[in-house]
Scaffold this active site. Structure first.
Site, PDB file in Angstrom:
ATOM      1  N   SER A 190       0.834  -1.196   0.000  1.00 18.26           N
ATOM      2  CA  SER A 190       0.000   0.000   0.000  1.00 18.26           C
ATOM      3  C   SER A 190       0.878   1.260   0.000  1.00 18.26           C
ATOM      4  O   SER A 190       1.717   1.425  -0.880  1.00 18.26           O
ATOM      5  CB  SER A 190      -0.950  -0.041   1.194  1.00 18.26           C
ATOM      6  OG  SER A 190      -1.940   0.938   1.105  1.00 18.26           O
ATOM      7  N   ASP A 213      -9.603  -4.925  -4.894  1.00 22.88           N
ATOM      8  CA  ASP A 213      -9.025  -3.983  -3.936  1.00 22.88           C
ATOM      9  C   ASP A 213      -9.872  -2.706  -3.912  1.00 22.88           C
ATOM     10  O   ASP A 213      -9.939  -1.992  -4.912  1.00 22.88           O
ATOM     11  CB  ASP A 213      -7.587  -3.658  -4.344  1.00 22.88           C
ATOM     12  CG  ASP A 213      -6.833  -2.874  -3.279  1.00 22.88           C
ATOM     13  OD1 ASP A 213      -7.477  -2.110  -2.531  1.00 22.88           O
ATOM     14  OD2 ASP A 213      -5.605  -3.015  -3.198  1.00 22.88           O
ATOM     15  N   HIS A 222      -7.802  -5.531  -0.146  1.00 25.97           N
ATOM     16  CA  HIS A 222      -6.600  -4.699  -0.067  1.00 25.97           C
ATOM     17  C   HIS A 222      -5.466  -5.308   0.750  1.00 25.97           C
ATOM     18  O   HIS A 222      -4.301  -4.982   0.523  1.00 25.97           O
ATOM     19  CB  HIS A 222      -6.969  -3.331   0.519  1.00 25.97           C
ATOM     20  CG  HIS A 222      -5.828  -2.361   0.581  1.00 25.97           C
ATOM     21  ND1 HIS A 222      -5.146  -1.942  -0.547  1.00 25.97           N
ATOM     22  CD2 HIS A 222      -5.230  -1.732   1.634  1.00 25.97           C
ATOM     23  CE1 HIS A 222      -4.195  -1.093  -0.194  1.00 25.97           C
ATOM     24  NE2 HIS A 222      -4.216  -0.959   1.117  1.00 25.97           N
TER      25      HIS A 222
END
Length: 386
Positions: free
Chosen positions: A237, A324, A363
């Protein structure tokens, strides 16, 4: 001549108390001018009607005020962000959002990591960062009761090392992060994770340059103790932005890592912010870029993965789930399309691995994939036999 309606006799009055609304309706139809007050229950009808009207008006008035408040807030927020860029900076880092809230980062064993050592490094004066070192699972018995010196020495044994750079919010003790450490440890990797300055129990104020310097300091600490063992960098991320910043700098000084792994990456922070679910209600707001994106850039936050990959000289693996909801899949794919033909990566393997949306990895749950182990073996080499 029309006949005047007769009053309701008292002995029949009880039959006239059927639903009040129907009674009032009938009386309105029968009433003749000048007969106001002739019916015994006219005052009841008027009183009930006024109360009902008052309730409806009061409800609508409150609803209208609430809608006006929401509209005012909706319009005010962009101006607040523009006037105070620190708000947008906090939305990018979310370093004050700490969860789980009640864990002791000094005790990784409380999270099931009983072969992990907690310690602190000082990249700069007045900056301290908390670090976890998880040894390969095959060494967990040897690790019981050992001190920091033993953990440092074991880095030089024949096991590769993964430096993990986490995303925004939470700490190195976040559940999905801990679960990934366990997977990697079971595969025979040392896992070094840490909280950037301003996160968890680390001391300092967050910034892109500061986060990158923290990562560089930890990398150098690892290299000074790991001998010739491979060192891989894994960013997730927002951590992918730190990872590409770090690897670009390492390549420029000709000390690249053995591989770079990007999980759920984006192209750059402006495109990510524009695609983030938080931006949905403002995405088509007039001047969106000026109000929301320019303050991020003005704060020195770029995380330009799309530019950094053009200067990276090491194998690159990108992992991204199609479902995601935080960093859209198309941004990870776009980054791969930029990296694959890059001249600096011409002599290195560049691979993109998608995870179908039906798997539900979203995610931060790619660690759950049964195929992840084989993907890493194929890309990094097998370590489990060591």
């Amino acid at each position: 001549m029309r006949k005047r309606a007769e009053p309701v006799p008292p002995e029949h009055e009880s039959f006239g108390r059927a639903p009040l609304d129907r009674e009032c309706s009938i009386k309105q139809k029968l009433r003749i001018p000048g007969t106001k007050g002739h019916y015994p229950h006219d005052s009841d009808c008027d009183s009930k009607g006024m109360k009902r009207f008052g309730r409806r008006y009061g409800l609508w008035s409150r609803l209208r005020m609430f809608l006006i408040f929401l509209l005012g807030l909706y319009i005010a927020i962009p101006f607040l962000v523009k006037i105070c860029p620190a708000i947008q900076t906090q939305l990018v880092f979310l370093n004050l959002v700490r969860f789980p809230y009640f864990i002791d980062l000094k005790r990784p064993e409380d999270q099931g990591l009983n072969h992990t050592c907690n310690f602190y490094l000082q990249p700069e004066e007045d900056v301290s960062i908390g670090v976890w070192h998880t040894v390969p699972a095959v060494l967990w018995k040897d690790a019981q009761g050992k001190d920091l010196e033993w953990y440092e020495e074991v880095l030089s044994t024949s096991y590769p090392v993964i430096l993990y750079l986490h995303g925004n919010a939470g700490t190195r003790g976040g559940d999905h992060r801990v679960q990934l450490y366990k997977v990697l440890s079971s595969m025979g990797y040392h896992v070094i994770s840490f909280d950037y300055r301003g996160w968890g129990d680390s001391v300092g104020s967050p910034s892109e340059s500061g986060m990158t310097y923290d990562a560089l300091h930890v990398f150098d600490w690892i290299k000074a103790r790991s001998g010739d063992n491979p060192v891989y960098i894994w960013g997730h991320s927002l951590g992918t932005g730190v990872a590409t910043n770090l690897v670009r700098r390492l390549c420029e000084r000709e000390t690249p890592p053995d591989s770079l792994i990007l999980e759920s990456p984006f192209t750059n922070i402006r495109e990510e912010a524009k695609s983030h679910p938080f931006s949905v209600i403002y995405r088509y707001f007039p001047g969106f870029d000026w109000f929301f994106l320019d303050p991020i850039t003005a704060s020195g936050i770029k995380f330009a993965n799309d530019d950094n990959v053009k200067y990276i000289s090491c194998p690159l693996l990108i992992l991204h789930a199609e479902d995601d909801p935080v960093i859209p899949f198309h941004l990870g794919k776009k980054l791969y399309n930029i990296a694959a033909p890059a001249r600096s990566l011409r002599d290195y393997k560049v691979q993109f691995v998608p995870f179908h949306k039906d798997l539900g990895y979203r995610h931060k749950y790619i660690y759950r994939s049964p195929e992840l182990r084989q993907i890493l073996r194929d890309f990094l080499g097998n370590t489990e036999q060591q």
